[in-house]
Write a protein that holds these residues in place. Structure first.
Motif, short mmCIF file in Angstrom:
data_model
loop_
_atom_site.label_atom_id
_atom_site.label_comp_id
_atom_site.label_asym_id
_atom_site.label_seq_id
_atom_site.Cartn_x
_atom_site.Cartn_y
_atom_site.Cartn_z
N HIS A 8 0.90 -1.17 0.00
CA HIS A 8 0.00 0.00 0.00
C HIS A 8 0.93 1.21 0.00
O HIS A 8 1.76 1.35 0.91
N VAL A 37 -4.56 -7.52 -7.42
CA VAL A 37 -4.89 -6.10 -7.47
C VAL A 37 -3.63 -5.32 -7.81
O VAL A 37 -2.57 -5.60 -7.26
N SER A 39 -3.75 -1.25 -8.46
CA SER A 39 -4.71 -0.20 -8.75
C SER A 39 -4.54 1.00 -7.84
O SER A 39 -4.09 0.87 -6.70
N PRO A 40 -4.99 2.16 -8.33
CA PRO A 40 -5.17 3.27 -7.39
C PRO A 40 -6.27 2.88 -6.40
O PRO A 40 -7.07 1.99 -6.67
N VAL A 41 -6.27 3.53 -5.25
CA VAL A 41 -7.23 3.23 -4.20
C VAL A 41 -8.10 4.45 -3.94
O VAL A 41 -7.60 5.57 -3.84
N LYS A 42 -9.39 4.22 -3.82
CA LYS A 42 -10.33 5.27 -3.41
C LYS A 42 -10.84 4.87 -2.03
O LYS A 42 -11.56 3.88 -1.89
N THR A 43 -10.47 5.64 -1.03
CA THR A 43 -10.91 5.35 0.33
C THR A 43 -12.38 5.72 0.47
O THR A 43 -12.77 6.84 0.15
N SER A 48 -6.68 7.21 4.64
CA SER A 48 -5.47 6.48 4.30
C SER A 48 -4.46 7.47 3.76
O SER A 48 -4.82 8.39 3.02
N TYR A 50 -2.16 6.50 1.78
CA TYR A 50 -1.60 5.89 0.58
C TYR A 50 -2.62 5.82 -0.54
O TYR A 50 -3.80 5.60 -0.32
N SER A 51 -2.14 5.98 -1.77
CA SER A 51 -3.02 6.14 -2.93
C SER A 51 -3.10 4.92 -3.85
O SER A 51 -3.94 4.90 -4.75
N HIS A 52 -2.24 3.93 -3.67
CA HIS A 52 -2.20 2.78 -4.57
C HIS A 52 -2.00 1.48 -3.78
O HIS A 52 -1.52 1.51 -2.65
N MET A 53 -2.35 0.36 -4.43
CA MET A 53 -2.20 -0.94 -3.78
C MET A 53 -1.90 -2.02 -4.82
O MET A 53 -2.43 -2.00 -5.92
#
Length: 108
Positions: A8, A37, A39-43, A48, A50-53
């Motif tokens: 992450h 996975v 991908s960028p992450v949308k909380t 969070s 962090y922006s990606h996982m």
């Protein structure tokens, strides 16, 4: 059974981020890891930093640990850490969680 390696992170060098995938996939293939996975992450709730996982799936917790702690991943992490920052974790699948907890793995 399954084990997972989770990264992450935030991208700190966008000019080189596209180099990570091809380099990591060669190592993943050697250890039997599948990318679930990337991908960028949308909380949706909470926060969070962090922006990606990226999540890799392996056959077991032990296999995930071998993959993460392999010499190839140690070498790759030096390169990776110039491009992203965040955290990594090795996690057991649901079927292995109790045994891993009882082993003391999560103890501080």
């Amino acid at each position: 059974m399954a084990g997972y390696v989770v990264h992450h992170y935030n991208i700190i060098d966008r000019d080189r981020v596209d180099q990570l995938g091809p380099k990591s996939l060669k190592i993943a293939e050697k250890y039997g890891a599948t990318v679930l996975v990337g991908s960028p992450v949308k909380t949706l709730t909470g926060t969070s930093d962090y922006s990606h996982m990226v999540i890799y799936k392996l056959d077991s917790f032990e296999a995930a640990s071998r993959f993460y702690h392999s010499p190839e991943m140690a070498e790759f992490s030096e390169f990776r850490d110039q491009i992203i920052n965040g955290f990594s974790a090795v996690l057991p699948g649901h079927d292995e969680t109790e045994a891993v907890v009882n082993s003391g793995y999560f103890a501080k």
